[in-house]
Motif scaffolding. Structure first.
Motif, PDB file in Angstrom:
ATOM      1  N   ARG A   2       6.101  19.166  25.196  1.00 23.28           N
ATOM      2  CA  ARG A   2       6.553  20.422  25.798  1.00 23.28           C
ATOM      3  C   ARG A   2       7.412  21.253  24.848  1.00 23.28           C
ATOM      4  N   GLY A   3       6.932  21.383  23.632  1.00 23.17           N
ATOM      5  CA  GLY A   3       7.565  22.321  22.719  1.00 23.17           C
ATOM      6  C   GLY A   3       8.791  21.824  21.988  1.00 23.17           C
ATOM      7  N   ARG A   4       9.121  20.534  22.122  1.00 26.43           N
ATOM      8  CA  ARG A   4      10.259  20.046  21.338  1.00 26.43           C
ATOM      9  C   ARG A   4      10.103  18.564  21.016  1.00 26.43           C
ATOM     10  N   PRO A   5      10.774  18.082  19.953  1.00 27.89           N
ATOM     11  CA  PRO A   5      10.659  16.666  19.613  1.00 27.89           C
ATOM     12  C   PRO A   5      11.391  15.807  20.649  1.00 27.89           C
ATOM     13  N   ILE A   6      10.727  14.713  21.057  1.00 27.41           N
ATOM     14  CA  ILE A   6      11.391  13.833  22.018  1.00 27.41           C
ATOM     15  C   ILE A   6      11.729  12.486  21.396  1.00 27.41           C
ATOM     16  N   ALA A   7      11.142  12.170  20.249  1.00 30.18           N
ATOM     17  CA  ALA A   7      11.458  10.906  19.596  1.00 30.18           C
ATOM     18  C   ALA A   7      11.081  11.002  18.134  1.00 30.18           C
ATOM     19  N   ALA A   8      11.740  10.213  17.296  1.00 30.06           N
ATOM     20  CA  ALA A   8      11.392  10.173  15.889  1.00 30.06           C
ATOM     21  C   ALA A   8      11.772   8.814  15.333  1.00 30.06           C
ATOM     22  N   GLY A   9      10.972   8.322  14.403  1.00 34.93           N
ATOM     23  CA  GLY A   9      11.292   7.034  13.806  1.00 34.93           C
ATOM     24  C   GLY A   9      10.089   6.445  13.111  1.00 34.93           C
ATOM     25  N   PRO A  10      10.237   5.229  12.582  1.00 40.24           N
ATOM     26  CA  PRO A  10       9.112   4.565  11.922  1.00 40.24           C
ATOM     27  C   PRO A  10       8.040   4.183  12.948  1.00 40.24           C
ATOM     28  N   PRO A  11       6.790   4.003  12.513  1.00 41.90           N
ATOM     29  CA  PRO A  11       5.670   3.784  13.427  1.00 41.90           C
ATOM     30  C   PRO A  11       5.924   2.669  14.448  1.00 41.90           C
ATOM     31  N   ALA A  12       6.445   1.533  13.996  1.00 40.00           N
ATOM     32  CA  ALA A  12       6.615   0.396  14.891  1.00 40.00           C
ATOM     33  C   ALA A  12       7.517   0.766  16.061  1.00 40.00           C
ATOM     34  N   GLU A  13       8.576   1.504  15.744  1.00 41.35           N
ATOM     35  CA  GLU A  13       9.544   1.908  16.758  1.00 41.35           C
ATOM     36  C   GLU A  13       8.903   2.870  17.762  1.00 41.35           C
ATOM     37  N   ILE A  14       8.147   3.819  17.217  1.00 41.71           N
ATOM     38  CA  ILE A  14       7.522   4.843  18.057  1.00 41.71           C
ATOM     39  C   ILE A  14       6.533   4.216  19.031  1.00 41.71           C
ATOM     40  N   GLN A  15       5.781   3.242  18.511  1.00 39.30           N
ATOM     41  CA  GLN A  15       4.730   2.652  19.341  1.00 39.30           C
ATOM     42  C   GLN A  15       5.289   1.976  20.590  1.00 39.30           C
ATOM     43  N   SER A  16       6.571   1.533  20.510  1.00 39.88           N
ATOM     44  CA  SER A  16       7.129   0.833  21.666  1.00 39.88           C
ATOM     45  C   SER A  16       8.136   1.695  22.434  1.00 39.88           C
ATOM     46  N   ASP A  17       8.228   2.958  22.071  1.00 40.46           N
ATOM     47  CA  ASP A  17       9.212   3.835  22.715  1.00 40.46           C
ATOM     48  C   ASP A  17       8.733   4.255  24.107  1.00 40.46           C
ATOM     49  N   MET A  49      -4.969   6.177  12.114  1.00 44.07           N
ATOM     50  CA  MET A  49      -4.653   6.790  10.837  1.00 44.07           C
ATOM     51  C   MET A  49      -3.152   7.071  10.750  1.00 44.07           C
ATOM     52  N   VAL A  50      -2.605   7.671  11.805  1.00 42.35           N
ATOM     53  CA  VAL A  50      -1.195   8.037  11.781  1.00 42.35           C
ATOM     54  C   VAL A  50      -0.329   6.804  11.558  1.00 42.35           C
ATOM     55  N   MET A  51      -0.604   5.741  12.329  1.00 40.98           N
ATOM     56  CA  MET A  51       0.256   4.569  12.274  1.00 40.98           C
ATOM     57  C   MET A  51       0.156   3.848  10.932  1.00 40.98           C
ATOM     58  N   SER A  52      -1.042   3.900  10.309  1.00 44.05           N
ATOM     59  CA  SER A  52      -1.170   3.193   9.035  1.00 44.05           C
ATOM     60  C   SER A  52      -0.678   4.037   7.864  1.00 44.05           C
ATOM     61  N   LEU A  53      -0.743   5.349   8.026  1.00 46.01           N
ATOM     62  CA  LEU A  53      -0.452   6.222   6.882  1.00 46.01           C
ATOM     63  C   LEU A  53       1.004   6.678   6.851  1.00 46.01           C
ATOM     64  N   CYS A  54       1.554   7.033   8.012  1.00 47.11           N
ATOM     65  CA  CYS A  54       2.853   7.709   8.026  1.00 47.11           C
ATOM     66  C   CYS A  54       4.013   6.719   7.964  1.00 47.11           C
ATOM     67  N   GLN A  55       5.065   7.163   7.299  1.00 49.32           N
ATOM     68  CA  GLN A  55       6.262   6.340   7.216  1.00 49.32           C
ATOM     69  C   GLN A  55       7.265   6.742   8.289  1.00 49.32           C
ATOM     70  N   HIS A  56       7.111   7.968   8.774  1.00 50.06           N
ATOM     71  CA  HIS A  56       8.068   8.494   9.741  1.00 50.06           C
ATOM     72  C   HIS A  56       7.272   9.335  10.722  1.00 50.06           C
ATOM     73  N   ILE A  57       7.530   9.131  12.008  1.00 46.96           N
ATOM     74  CA  ILE A  57       6.723   9.845  13.005  1.00 46.96           C
ATOM     75  C   ILE A  57       7.614  10.615  13.961  1.00 46.96           C
ATOM     76  N   ILE A  58       7.231  11.856  14.197  1.00 46.15           N
ATOM     77  CA  ILE A  58       7.957  12.699  15.142  1.00 46.15           C
ATOM     78  C   ILE A  58       7.039  12.931  16.335  1.00 46.15           C
ATOM     79  N   VAL A  59       7.568  12.736  17.528  1.00 47.17           N
ATOM     80  CA  VAL A  59       6.754  12.930  18.725  1.00 47.17           C
ATOM     81  C   VAL A  59       7.173  14.226  19.417  1.00 47.17           C
ATOM     82  N   PHE A  60       6.198  15.056  19.672  1.00 45.29           N
ATOM     83  CA  PHE A  60       6.445  16.352  20.309  1.00 45.29           C
ATOM     84  C   PHE A  60       5.978  16.305  21.753  1.00 45.29           C
TER      85      PHE A  60
END
Lengths: 295, 243, 355
Positions: free
Chosen positions: B218-233, B205-216
Motif C-alpha cells: 500500500r505505497g510504503r515499505p512494511i519490512a526490510a532485511g535479509p532474505p531469511a528474515e523476510i521469508q519468516s516475517d 530469483m529474489v531470494m537467491s540473488l538479493c542480499q537485502h529485501i524491502i517489502v512494499f
C-alpha cells in the motif's frame, strides 16, 4: 478606442461565432478523444458539406438548413467508414503522426475535388430569413448567426447528453479514457471508435449547412479554419468536449472584440497567441482533460 | 554510505494514493530486492526515483546529491540506470546503435563524435560480448528474440557505466536458462561494485540473488532485511496473503 | 546462445554508411555529373527554371527529414521557415539595403532563432500538439506577412532585385541551379554527419521510444530543439535563395500548408530514413507537380494528385520506395538475409520456450 456600442456589437457577434466554433471543435475533440487523431480534414469536410448544401438548395430548392437531414446521416456513415477502412489501417505506434498526414491528404482531395467540380470561385446562399437582424438593447443580432448559434448549441447539448446519459456515451467515454480497460469490460472499442468518428464528421455536416447561409465560401477557405480550430482544442485541453466548447466561446468572443477594436489580422493572431501561451504555461490545456498531459 | 535515499515520497493519481510517505535507503554495493503485491506502488516508486514522474512531496538523494525534480536524463548522468518492466529497445535501430544512444556525459564532443569513434564502439562491443550479443551488432533490434532484447536493454544501460541499476522484473517473460544467466550477470556486476535494486515477482530469483529485501505494501515499505528474515516475517505473509 | 566471441563481426558493419556496392557508387557519381551538367543539357528557359525548382524541393525535403526522418516528429509547417527565410532575406536586401550575401546570412539566422523559440513551445508537448504548433506557425506568419504591408509589401508581394546586375534570365536560372545544388550537397552532408553521430542515434531513439531515450540519458528536449533548428536553418536558406532567384515573394505561396505538405510527401515517398530518399522523392514529385500545374493548372488536378499520392504513401508505403526496392534487391542476394531468418527462428523458439 471604439465606442461602447461597437464593443457590445462585437461581443454579441463573437459569442454567436464562438458557438459555431464550439460545434466544429466538438467534432475535432471527438476524433482526438476516441483515436488520438488530429483530423486536419475536418474544415475541408465542413466546406464539402457547404457545397452539398449549396447544390441541393440550388437544384431542389430545399431550405439550406433542412438539407442537414440528408448530409448529417451521410457524413455519419462516411465518418464511420473513414475510421474503419482508413485510419484503422495505420499501425498504432505511428498513428499520432501518420493520421495527420492521412487526413491532410483527404483535405487536399476534397479541396481539389471541389475546385475541379465547382471551380474556385465564391458561392453563397441567400435565404430571406437570414438577411435581417434582431435588435435588442441597441445591439443587432443577425438572424443567420442566431440560427447558427441555436443549432450549434442544440447539437452541442445533444452530444453532451449522449456522452453523459446513454450507454453509448458511457462506452465512448470509457474508450476515450482507457481503451484497453474498456475492451476488458466488454466494450467493442472498434465499433465505438467508428461511431465517435461518425458523430465527429456529422458535426461538420451540420456546420456546413450553417456556414452556407452565414458566409460566402470557396474550396480553399478551409485552410483559414484549420489553425483556429486547432488552437481552440489545444487551449481547451485536447480530448475534452467541454473544454473545447468553453475555449471556442472565449476565443470567438476575443476574436470579434479585437476585430472591431483592432483589425482582422490582430483578431486572427489572438488564436495563436493563446495557443502558444497555453503550451508554455499549461500544456494540458486550461479547461480540460487529463488526456492532454500525455499527448 | 547510501547510494540512494528517499524521504517521505508521496504520489497520488486522482484519488488513488500509489506511494504513501515512503522512505528508502539503499546501501552501496548490495543487491537489493523490492517486492510486494501488485499495485503496492513499486513501479511508481521506480518512476519517481528515475525522474519519469514527479512526486507530490518528498525528496530523493543520489549518492549525497539531491536530485528531486531533476529530469530523467540528468538523473541518468548522475549514475542511475534502469530497465523497464516490459522490455524496451529501439526496434528500428541496430544493436550497436541501441548501445550508442546511452550517454554517460552529454559533452558536445561525445555527442557529435561519429558512431565509428573507435573507443565508443569498443566499449559497446565489450558489453555486447559480455551479454553474448556481439555477433549481432549490425542486426536491427526488432529482429532479436525477446530474451536477446532483454540482454540488449541491460547492456545499453551498462554503456553509461551506472553505479546504481534499477531492474524492473528482469525475469519476466524469459525462460529459466536465461533467468539464471541474468542472475549470474547481476552477481558479476555487483562484484565490480555496482548497486542493484530489483523489482521481481519470481521469489526464487529474489531470494537467491538479493542480499537485502524491502517489502512494499500500500505505497510504503512494511519490512526490510535479509532474505531469511523476510521469508519468516508475519507482516510480509499478511501483505501477500491478505490475512 | 553462442558464447564464442571469436565470430565477432567487424564493428563498422553495424553502422550506417555510404553505399558500399561499387555499381551503386558509380551510378551515384553519374547522377551527380548529370546534375551538374543539367543547365547545359537543358538550355531552354522553362526547363532551367523547372530544374531549379526541383533541386530546391530536394533541399526542402532533405531538410524536413532532419526532423521528420530522425525524430519521427511530423512537421506540416516547414513552409514557415522557408517563407521566413525568404522574407528576411528579401527585407534585408530591399529595406536594409544589405548586400545579397549578407541578407542571406541574416535570413538564415532569423529562421534559426525563430525555430529555436517556436521549437521550445512545440516540443514541450509530444505528438499531436507538435503538429498543431507547426500548422499554427504557418497560418500565423501568413497573416502577418499579408498584414505588415509596410515591410512585406502585403498581398501585392515583395519585389527582390536580382543578385547579379544585368544577368540574363536563363543565366540567372543556371546560377541559382548551382547555388541550390551546393546547398543540397551541404544539407546531405549534414544529414549524413548526423546519421553517423551519437547525436543521430539519440534522435532516432527519440523516434522509437522517447521515454526510454530520456531514461538512457538523452536530453530529449535539447536534442529535438537542436534538430528543429538545424532543419529550419536549411529550409530558411532555401527560402533565402528562392527570394533572390525568383524575385517576387507571394505570402500565400511561401507560407502555405500545401508547400509544407509537399516537403513531407517528397521525403516520405523516397524514404525519410535514408540519405537520398527525400532527394529521390523530390526528383519524382516536383517534376510531376510542375507538369500538372502547367498543363492543367486551372483545373486543380495537381491538388487532387498530391492528395492522392500522399494518401497512397501514408497508407501503403510509409517507409518510402527505398526500403521497398532494397527488399526486392535482397531476394537476389540470399546470404545477406540469413541473419534475419536465423533470428526469426530463434524468436520463434524462445517464444515457444517461454510459454
Amino acid at each position: 478606442m471604439p465606442s461602447l456600442s461597437l464593443l457590445a456589437q462585437g461581443l454579441a457577434l463573437g459569442v454567436l461565432t464562438g458557438g459555431v466554433y464550439a460545434l466544429l471543435a466538438s467534432g475535432l475533440t471527438l476524433y482526438f478523444g476516441v483515436m488520438r487523431v488530429v483530423m486536419v480534414a475536418h474544415p475541408a469536410f465542413l466546406f464539402l458539406a457547404a457545397y452539398i448544401t449549396y447544390f441541393l438548395h440550388a437544384v431542389t430548392g430545399m431550405d439550406p438548413l433542412l438539407t442537414a437531414v440528408i448530409t448529417v446521416p451521410l457524413f455519419f456513415l462516411l465518418g464511420v467508414g473513414i475510421q474503419r477502412v482508413l485510419v484503422a489501417r495505420i499501425p498504432q505506434e505511428s498513428l499520432a503522426m501518420m493520421s495527420v498526414l492521412l487526413t491532410f491528404s483527404l483535405a487536399l482531395l476534397i479541396e481539389g475535388g471541389l475546385g475541379y467540380v465547382a471551380t474556385g470561385s465564391y458561392r453563397s446562399i441567400t435565404v430571406d430569413y437570414a438577411t435581417t437582424s434582431l435588435h435588442l438593447f441597441g445591439v443587432a443580432f443577425p438572424y443567420d448567426r442566431l440560427i447558427g448559434f441555436g443549432l450549434a448549441a442544440a447539437t452541442f447539448i445533444a452530444i453532451f447528453a449522449v456522452l453523459r446519459l446513454t450507454r453509448l456515451g458511457k462506452a465512448l467515454r470509457a474508450t476515450i479514457q482507457h481503451p484497453d480497460a474498456a475492451r476488458l469490460v466488454g466494450i467493442d472499442t472498434a465499433k465505438v471508435t467508428g461511431i465517435g468518428f461518425g458523430i465527429g464528421l456529422a458535426t461538420a455536416a451540420l456546420g456546413g449547412a450553417v456556414l452556407s447561409i452565414i458566409d460566402p465560401f470557396f474550396p480553399a477557405a478551409h485552410w483559414d479554419y484549420i489553425g483556429k480550430l486547432m488552437a481552440i482544442i489545444v487551449v481547451g485541453g485536447l480530448g475534452s468536449v467541454r473544454g473545447a466548447a468553453i475555449a471556442a466561446l472565449i476565443l470567438g468572443t476575443i476574436e470579434a472584440v479585437v476585430q472591431v477594436s483592432g483589425g482582422a489580422t490582430e483578431a486572427g493572431l489572438m488564436f495563436y497567441a493563446f495557443l502558444f501561451a497555453t503550451l508554455l504555461l499549461r500544456p494540458q490545456g486550461f479547461f480540460g482533460g487529463r488526456l492532454a498531459e500525455r499527448f | 554510505m547510501s547510494t540512494l535515499s528517499a524521504k517521505g515520497l508521496r504520489k497520488s493519481f486522482g484519488g488513488v494514493v500509489a506511494v504513501d510517505g515512503a522512505d528508502l535507503d539503499l546501501h552501496e554495493g548490495r543487491i537489493n530486492g523490492l517486492i510486494g503485491p501488485n499495485g503496492s506502488g513499486k513501479t511508481t516508486l521506480f518512476n519517481i526515483v528515475t525522474g519519469m514522474i514527479k512526486a507530490d512531496s518528498g525528496t530523493v538523494r543520489l549518492g549525497g546529491t539531491e536530485v528531486t525534480g531533476w529530469s530523467p536524463h540528468r538523473i541518468a548522468h548522475a549514475g542511475l540506470g534502469r530497465t523497464f518492466q516490459l522490455c524496451r529497445v529501439f526496434p528500428r535501430l541496430t544493436v550497436m546503435e541501441n548501445m550508442l544512444v546511452s550517454l554517460r556525459r552529454p559533452r558536445l564532443r561525445d555527442i557529435l563524435g561519429g558512431l565509428t569513434s573507435k573507443a565508443d564502439v569498443e566499449v559497446a562491443m565489450g558489453w555486447l560480448e559480455r551479454v553474448g550479443l556481439d555477433h549481432l551488432a549490425g542486426t536491427d533490434a526488432r529482429d532479436l528474440s525477446y530474451g536477446q532484447q532483454k540482454l540488449l536493454e541491460l547492456a545499453a544501460v551498462l554503456m553509461a557505466d551506472p553505479q546504481l541499476i534499477l531492474l524492473d522484473e528482469p525475469a519476466g517473460g524469459v525462460n529459466p536458462a536465461l533467468i539464471d544467466r541474468i542472475g549470474d550477470l547481476v552477481r558479476d556486476l555487483n562484484a565490480e561494485g555496482r548497486t542493484f535494486l530489483i523489482v521481481e515477482h519470481n521469489m526464487a530469483m529474489v531470494m537467491s540473488l538479493c542480499q537485502h529485501i524491502i517489502v512494499f505494501d500500500r505505497g510504503r515499505p512494511i519490512a526490510a532485511g535479509p532474505p531469511a528474515e523476510i521469508q519468516s516475517d508475519p507482516r510480509v505473509l499478511e501483505a501477500y496473503l491478505g490475512v | 546462445m553462442p558464447n564464442a566471441s571469436s565470430v565477432r563481426s567487424p564493428a563498422p558493419t553495424a553502422l550506417p554508411h555510404l553505399p558500399r556496392s561499387v555499381p551503386l557508387r558509380i551510378g551515384l557519381g553519374l547522377l551527380l555529373v548529370l546534375l551538374l551538367a543539367y543547365p547545359w543539357i537543358a538550355p531552354g528557359g522553362y526547363l532551367r527554371y523547372a530544374g531549379v525548382l526541383v533541386v530546391m524541393y530536394a533541399v526542402l525535403s532533405t531538410s524536413w527529414s532532419m526532423v521528420g526522418g530522425f525524430t519521427g516528429y511530423v512537421s506540416l509547417g516547414h513552409a514557415a521557415f522557408f517563407g521566413l527565410g525568404a522574407y528576411a532575406t528579401g527585407i534585408g536586401v530591399v529595406t536594409l539595403g544589405l548586400p545579397h550575401a549578407a541578407a542571406f546570412v541574416l535570413g538564415v539566422l532569423v529562421v534559426a532563432v525563430f525555430a529555436a523559440v517556436a521549437g521550445l513551445a512545440a516540443v514541450r508537448a509530444r505528438g499531436a500538439s507538435f503538429v498543431i504548433v507547426t500548422i499554427a506557425m504557418v497560418t500565423m506568419l501568413s497573416l502577418l506577412a499579408q498584414d505588415m504591408t509596410w515591410l512585406t509589401g502585403g498581398s501585392a508581394g515583395l519585389q527582390v532585385p536580382g543578385a547579379v546586375a544585368g544577368i540574363s534570365r536563363t543565366g540567372n536560372h543556371a546560377l541559382f541551379f548551382y547555388l541550390f545544388t551546393v546547398l543540397l550537397l551541404f544539407a546531405l552532408l549534414t544529414w549524413w554527419f548526423i546519421d553517423r553521430s551519437r547525436y543521430g542515434a539519440g534522435l532516432k531513439a527519440i523516434r522509437e521510444d522517447e521515454e526510454k531515450a530520456e531514461a538512457l540519458g538523452v536530453p530529449t528536449t535539447a536534442y529535438k530543439v537542436a534538430a528543429l533548428t538545424v532543419s529550419a536553418a536549411f529550409t530558411g536558406a532555401a527560402g533565402g535563395l528562392y527570394a533572390m532567384w525568383f524575385g517576387n515573394l507571394d505570402p500565400i505561396f511561401v507560407f502555405s500548408l500545401v508547400l509544407g505538405s509537399s516537403m513531407v510527401l517528397m521525403a516520405l515517398l523516397g524514404g525519410s530514413r535514408y540519405l537520398l530518399g527525400p532527394t529521390l522523392g523530390a526528383f519524382v514529385v516536383a517534376p510531376a507537380n510542375e507538369y500538372f500545374l502547367t498543363q492543367h493548372g486551372e483545373s486543380q488536378l495537381h491538388i487532387i494528385l498530391s492528395g492522392a499520392l500522399l494518401f497512397v504513401v501514408v497508407l501503403f508505403m510509409p517507409e518510402g520506395v527505398i526500403p521497398a526496392v532494397q527488399r526486392a534487391l535482397r531476394r537476389f542476394r540470399p546470404q545477406s538475409a540469413s541473419i534475419r531468418e536465423q533470428t526469426q527462428q530463434e524468436l520463434h523458439e524462445s517464444r515457444g520456450a517461454a510459454t
